[in-house]
Structure formats: structure tokens, C-alpha cells
Design a protein around this motif. Structure first.
Motif, PDB file in Angstrom:
ATOM      1  N   THR A  90      25.072  -7.170  19.732  1.00 15.18           N
ATOM      2  CA  THR A  90      25.753  -7.183  21.024  1.00 15.18           C
ATOM      3  C   THR A  90      27.141  -6.588  20.879  1.00 15.18           C
ATOM      4  N   THR A  91      27.855  -6.993  19.846  1.00 12.18           N
ATOM      5  CA  THR A  91      29.175  -6.446  19.583  1.00 12.18           C
ATOM      6  C   THR A  91      29.080  -4.938  19.379  1.00 12.18           C
ATOM      7  N   LEU A  92      28.110  -4.512  18.619  1.00 11.77           N
ATOM      8  CA  LEU A  92      27.908  -3.094  18.375  1.00 11.77           C
ATOM      9  C   LEU A  92      27.645  -2.360  19.686  1.00 11.77           C
TER      10      LEU A  92
ATOM     11  N   ILE B  95      29.803   0.652  21.491  1.00  8.82           N
ATOM     12  CA  ILE B  95      29.207   1.930  21.914  1.00  8.82           C
ATOM     13  C   ILE B  95      29.484   2.167  23.397  1.00  8.82           C
ATOM     14  N   ASP B  96      29.344   1.135  24.200  1.00 15.18           N
ATOM     15  CA  ASP B  96      29.577   1.270  25.641  1.00 15.18           C
ATOM     16  C   ASP B  96      31.011   1.678  25.958  1.00 15.18           C
ATOM     17  N   ARG B  97      31.968   1.240  25.145  1.00 15.98           N
ATOM     18  CA  ARG B  97      33.390   1.523  25.406  1.00 15.98           C
ATOM     19  C   ARG B  97      33.882   2.821  24.775  1.00 15.98           C
ATOM     20  N   ALA B  98      33.113   3.397  23.874  1.00 17.20           N
ATOM     21  CA  ALA B  98      33.572   4.565  23.114  1.00 17.20           C
ATOM     22  C   ALA B  98      33.655   5.813  23.979  1.00 17.20           C
ATOM     23  N   ASP B  99      34.597   6.680  23.622  1.00 14.22           N
ATOM     24  CA  ASP B  99      34.701   7.983  24.269  1.00 14.22           C
ATOM     25  C   ASP B  99      33.813   8.977  23.511  1.00 14.22           C
ATOM     26  N   ALA B 100      33.805  10.228  23.950  1.00 21.01           N
ATOM     27  CA  ALA B 100      32.918  11.228  23.350  1.00 21.01           C
ATOM     28  C   ALA B 100      33.151  11.360  21.847  1.00 21.01           C
ATOM     29  N   ARG B 101      34.411  11.397  21.430  1.00 15.97           N
ATOM     30  CA  ARG B 101      34.706  11.544  19.999  1.00 15.97           C
ATOM     31  C   ARG B 101      34.203  10.335  19.220  1.00 15.97           C
ATOM     32  N   GLY B 102      34.422   9.142  19.743  1.00 12.92           N
ATOM     33  CA  GLY B 102      33.944   7.930  19.074  1.00 12.92           C
ATOM     34  C   GLY B 102      32.436   7.882  18.993  1.00 12.92           C
TER      35      GLY B 102
ATOM     36  N   TRP C 292      22.494   9.130  21.999  1.00 13.79           N
ATOM     37  CA  TRP C 292      22.259   9.484  20.596  1.00 13.79           C
ATOM     38  C   TRP C 292      22.896   8.464  19.647  1.00 13.79           C
ATOM     39  N   ALA C 293      24.128   8.053  19.926  1.00 13.02           N
ATOM     40  CA  ALA C 293      24.791   7.070  19.069  1.00 13.02           C
ATOM     41  C   ALA C 293      23.998   5.766  19.026  1.00 13.02           C
ATOM     42  N   GLY C 294      23.488   5.340  20.159  1.00 11.42           N
ATOM     43  CA  GLY C 294      22.669   4.126  20.199  1.00 11.42           C
ATOM     44  C   GLY C 294      21.381   4.282  19.415  1.00 11.42           C
ATOM     45  N   GLN C 295      20.751   5.437  19.553  1.00 16.26           N
ATOM     46  CA  GLN C 295      19.509   5.690  18.817  1.00 16.26           C
ATOM     47  C   GLN C 295      19.765   5.760  17.316  1.00 16.26           C
ATOM     48  N   CYS C 296      20.879   6.381  16.940  1.00 13.22           N
ATOM     49  CA  CYS C 296      21.223   6.476  15.519  1.00 13.22           C
ATOM     50  C   CYS C 296      21.522   5.097  14.935  1.00 13.22           C
ATOM     51  N   ALA C 297      22.223   4.265  15.702  1.00 17.31           N
ATOM     52  CA  ALA C 297      22.537   2.913  15.234  1.00 17.31           C
ATOM     53  C   ALA C 297      21.247   2.149  14.941  1.00 17.31           C
ATOM     54  N   ALA C 298      20.308   2.214  15.856  1.00 18.66           N
ATOM     55  CA  ALA C 298      19.034   1.512  15.679  1.00 18.66           C
ATOM     56  C   ALA C 298      18.239   2.093  14.504  1.00 18.66           C
ATOM     57  N   ALA C 299      18.186   3.406  14.397  1.00 25.74           N
ATOM     58  CA  ALA C 299      17.434   4.045  13.313  1.00 25.74           C
ATOM     59  C   ALA C 299      18.058   3.740  11.949  1.00 25.74           C
ATOM     60  N   ALA C 300      19.381   3.755  11.872  1.00 21.97           N
ATOM     61  CA  ALA C 300      20.049   3.463  10.606  1.00 21.97           C
ATOM     62  C   ALA C 300      19.804   2.012  10.188  1.00 21.97           C
ATOM     63  N   LEU C 301      19.852   1.110  11.143  1.00 24.43           N
ATOM     64  CA  LEU C 301      19.574  -0.293  10.833  1.00 24.43           C
ATOM     65  C   LEU C 301      18.129  -0.466  10.360  1.00 24.43           C
ATOM     66  N   ALA C 302      17.209   0.227  11.017  1.00 29.76           N
ATOM     67  CA  ALA C 302      15.798   0.153  10.619  1.00 29.76           C
ATOM     68  C   ALA C 302      15.601   0.730   9.213  1.00 29.76           C
ATOM     69  N   ALA C 303      16.268   1.838   8.916  1.00 36.09           N
ATOM     70  CA  ALA C 303      16.152   2.453   7.591  1.00 36.09           C
ATOM     71  C   ALA C 303      16.702   1.513   6.518  1.00 36.09           C
TER      72      ALA C 303
END
Length: 173
Positions: A7-9, A13-20, A103-114
Motif C-alpha cells: 500500500t505504501t509502495l 507510485i501514485d504521488r510520483a512525477d514522470a521522473r520519479g 509501467w512503474a506499477g507493472q515493474c514493481a509487481a514483476a520485480a517482487l515476483a522475480a
């Protein structure tokens, strides 16, 4: 020390700007790159430079070059490599918050799964460490270009940890 939750993550992600968002997704991909192409650890360096500049044109060009360099890397039968390939293939070609956020959300989930693949449980130390790194990258990137150095350092550290775990597992298999 506070506990990091997904949830924190997601809130970060929800608050991040394009660079973040670009830094968050790229950091996940960079940390997991040893699962796809261990010999090409520097393939994403130009993409990091484009993130630092916040330049959409440089982003598009650097992403294209990285894809060419990593084309054909990885074992299509290896589940972890497939996850990393998905992160790479999903990199948005445009520098815009909407696609970068997805993409950032998908990467977060994929990295955690890996990472979870190399732990006995989802709450294992490798998975938990990855979750902490993801949060730390987003927090560092929130400080603008100055925080990107820290984000990159976290990415390099996480890649080393994952590479060591994979190497150790291969030796004991």
C-alpha cells in the motif's frame, strides 16, 4: 524501522512525477537485469542519463538502444527471465506520466515476483529487501535529479544482491 507495505509502495507510485516514475520502473528493471542478461549490466546506463535530464527525446532514443542491445537476451523457458523481458518490453516509448505510472506499477509487481522466486516465502528476506528498495527509490526520486544518484546506487546494490543469490543457488543445485 517501519514496515514497508505494498500500500505504501502504491501510494508512492501514485504521488510520483514522470521522473520519479521513470526512475522507479527503471530501477526495478536494472535490479532484475542479471536474470535476463548478466553480462550486459551497463545496458541501461544511457536510460538512467535520460531520466536524469528528464528529456523525452533522450528517453525514447535511450530506450530504443537498450532494447536493441538486449534483444534476444534471456532464456524464454526461464520464468524469471520472462518477467524481466516483460519489464523491458513494457517500457513506454513516450515520456508521459500516464504510461510511466502504469509501467512503474507493472515493474514493481514483476520485480517482487522475480525476487519471491528465490525466497522460501513471500515474506522472505530477498522479497522484503526488494520491497524496501522500491520504496527507497521512489522516496529518493521525489527529491528530483539529486535523488537519482541514490536511486541508481540502490539499483546497483539490489542487482548485486540478486546476482549473488542466483549464483549461490546455481552452485548448490
Amino acid at each position: 524501522m517501519t514496515s514497508v507495505t505494498s500500500t505504501t509502495l502504491q501510494e508512492l507510485i501514485d504521488r510520483a512525477d514522470a521522473r520519479g516514475l521513470a526512475a522507479a520502473g527503471l530501477a526495478c528493471l536494472d535490479r532484475c537485469l542479471p536474470l535476463l542478461a548478466p553480462e550486459r549490466s551497463e545496458a541501461l546506463r544511457p536510460v538512467w542519463a535520460a531520466v536524469a535530464r528528464g528529456d523525452g527525446g533522450a528517453w525514447t532514443e535511450a530506450v530504443g538502444k537498450a532494447r536493441v542491445e538486449l534483444d534476444g537476451a534471456g532464456d524464454a523457458s526461464d520464468e524469471a527471465a520472462v518477467l524481466v523481458r516483460g519489464m523491458l518490453d513494457g517500457v513506454p516509448g513516450e515520456w508521459a506520466e500516464g504510461p510511466l505510472r502504469v509501467w512503474a506499477g507493472q515493474c514493481a509487481a514483476a520485480a517482487l515476483a522475480a525476487h519471491a522466486r528465490y525466497d522460501a516465502t513471500e515474506a522472505g528476506p530477498l522479497h522484503a529487501g526488494e520491497l524496501r528498495r522500491q520504496q527507497a527509490v521512489l522516496e529518493a526520486a521525489a527529491h528530483g535529479p539529486t535523488g537519482l544518484r541514490r536511486a541508481r546506487e540502490l539499483s546497483i546494490e539490489g542487482g548485486r544482491v540478486l546476482r549473488a543469490v542466483v549464483s549461490r543457488r546455481a552452485r548448490t543445485a
